[in-house]
Scaffold this active site. Structure first.
Site, PDB file in Angstrom:
ATOM      1  N   PHE A   1      -8.657 -14.969 -13.489  1.00 33.04           N
ATOM      2  CA  PHE A   1      -7.368 -15.522 -13.922  1.00 33.04           C
ATOM      3  C   PHE A   1      -6.556 -14.560 -14.777  1.00 33.04           C
ATOM      4  CE2 PHE A   1     -10.627 -18.657 -13.261  1.00 33.04           C
ATOM      5  CZ  PHE A   1     -10.087 -19.322 -12.158  1.00 33.04           C
ATOM      6  N   LYS A   2      -7.057 -13.362 -14.987  1.00 38.59           N
ATOM      7  CA  LYS A   2      -6.373 -12.412 -15.860  1.00 38.59           C
ATOM      8  C   LYS A   2      -5.393 -11.540 -15.042  1.00 38.59           C
ATOM      9  CE  LYS A   2      -8.309 -14.421 -19.123  1.00 38.59           C
ATOM     10  NZ  LYS A   2      -9.602 -14.420 -19.679  1.00 38.59           N
ATOM     11  N   HIS A   3      -4.608 -10.705 -15.746  1.00 38.97           N
ATOM     12  CA  HIS A   3      -3.588  -9.895 -15.057  1.00 38.97           C
ATOM     13  C   HIS A   3      -4.196  -9.109 -13.909  1.00 38.97           C
ATOM     14  CE1 HIS A   3      -1.500 -10.686 -18.845  1.00 38.97           C
ATOM     15  NE2 HIS A   3      -0.385 -10.260 -18.298  1.00 38.97           N
TER      16      HIS A   3
END
Ligand SMILES: *Cc1c(COP(=O)(O)O)cnc(C)c1O
Length: 410
Positions: A197-199
């Site tokens: 879910f991170k960049h």
């Protein structure tokens, strides 16, 4: 133009489907994975991918050492182990964050002490942090929430004055800058997560940055059960207790390809959020996120707050009306500050720190501003695939709803 919210029978503000963009994992990742497999080893100490990822990440961030591990949680834990955080030590943390910031503190037998946040930047308020420093405090974990950055100068000054370590939790702020420096490079250590879910992501993974040679050596040992794998190591046996937090060549391969995409991802998110802010500025009944002084945020989410008295409805009301417009939004983020989680109220958090139950005044740890942020917060998801039309329609939906409630729902 139809000014009735869709919730009350009007036309939906979101007329076009959200932008989809390129697939997140593509040919670059596949090529890297094939090369990793062709090495005939997936072990970081034998292969090239993890070593290259560490070298490229360190170079990009202008820092001497990057040490990979299995997750953002492992990154924080690795940092605490390397810094020697021990049972009974206090570590100042944000009450709004991922559990991955907090669990490692508890596993070290240390005590998380929650400090309050700034009302519109959502990051640690240095005044509140100062109030919560005691003779037992050893470190501050600066969580750069939602892509904004803590006031690092103020937190570093507190650390200098009291002899504390500054740990940056940059899991939500890849690519954000503080006074021109990328986040994760100012503290003693900077921690990152590559979860889905991170960049940028490699499924799961983590990384710690530091400029300190001795600390880097300990970080490395802390990710590999204490074993020293350096060819020139004099002592190979563990010198302190550590877990297996080793990144594999597969994760390293995917993360390398993802790192090459980071700047483009951050630029698109910035442009989208700046467009949204420009359209929403001055809208009554809501407040917009405010970057900390000197910060260019990298926008993990866009969190606005409702002012229920002025708006005529609350965060749930606005979210429900936005859903009817076809706009993605969610109220309250994690719902409660971490100190209200069952693990804290039921005290099971302290399996490794039994003394904390008796020594900490949990009521005095309340953080009223953080509670209000969660109570009034509406999160607009941000994605690099979002288009200008998406920003315009989201802004139009918000303004339409605000205007409707502002006129008493007439
Ligand atoms: C995601 C996240 C973590 C934990 O990362 P994982 O890779 O999921 O373990 C820690 N801190 C913050 C602020 C995060 O957003």
């Amino acid at each position: 133009m139809n000014n009735t919210p869709a919730l009350f029978g009007g036309e939906r503000a979101k007329q076009t489907p959200y932008g989809v963009g390129e697939p997140r994992y593509g040919d670059d990742e596949l090529r890297e994975l094939q090369e990793a497999l062709a090495q005939n080893t997936l072990f970081y100490a034998q292969g090239k991918k993890v070593k290259l990822l560490e070298a490229e990440f360190a170079e990009k961030y202008g820092v001497k050492h990057a040490v990979t591990c299995t997750s953002g949680t492992a990154a924080i834990h690795t940092a605490l182990m390397a810094l020697g955080i021990s049972p009974g030590d206090e570590v100042i943390v944000s009450p709004i964050t991922d559990m991955g910031t907090i669990s490692p503190v508890l596993f070290q037998g240390a005590i998380p002490v929650f400090a309050d946040l700034t009302p519109h930047g959502y990051t640690l308020d240095p005044d509140s942090v100062a109030e919560r420093i005691t003779p037992k405090t050893r470190a501050i974990i600066a969580v750069h929430l939602w892509g904004n950055t803590c006031d690092l100068d103020a937190l570093q000054a507190l650390c200098d004055r009291h002899g504390l370590a500054l740990i940056e939790d940059a899991a939500q702020a890849f690519g954000a800058t503080y006074k021109g420096c990328p986040v994760g490079t100012r503290g003693a250590v900077g921690c990152f997560s590559f979860n889905e879910f991170k960049h940028i992501s490699c499924g799961d993974g983590g990384l710690v940055l530091t400029d300190d040679d001795a600390l880097a050596e300990k970080l490395r040992l802390a990710t590999d059960k204490g074993y020293n794998r350096r060819p020139d190591a004099l002592v190979r046996q563990p010198t302190f207790l550590a877990n297996n937090y080793r990144m594999t060549e597969l994760q390293g391969a995917v993360a390398r390809a993802q790192l090459r995409k980071l700047d483009g991802i951050v630029e698109k998110r910035r442009a989208w959020c700046n467009r949204l802010t420009a359209k929403l500025i001055g809208t009554p009944g809501i407040t917009l996120p405010e970057a900390t002084h000197g910060v260019d945020p990298s926008w993990w989410f866009y969190l606005l707050r409702v002012v229920p008295e002025a708006l005529g409805t609350d965060a749930d009301g606005l979210t429900k009306a936005l859903a009817a417009e076809g706009v993605r939004a969610g109220a309250h983020y994690i719902g409660d500050p971490i100190y209200r989680y069952p693990i804290f109220t039921g005290k099971s958090a302290f399996a490794h720190a039994p003394h904390a139950c008796d020594t900490v005044d949990w009521e005095a740890q309340r953080c009223p501003v953080a509670e209000q942020i969660l109570e009034t917060g509406v999160m607009i998801p941000v994605n690099e695939a979002n288009t200008e039309t998406d920003a315009d329609e989201v802004a139009f939906a918000i303004k339409k709803i605000v205007a409707w409630y502002g006129k008493g729902g007439a």
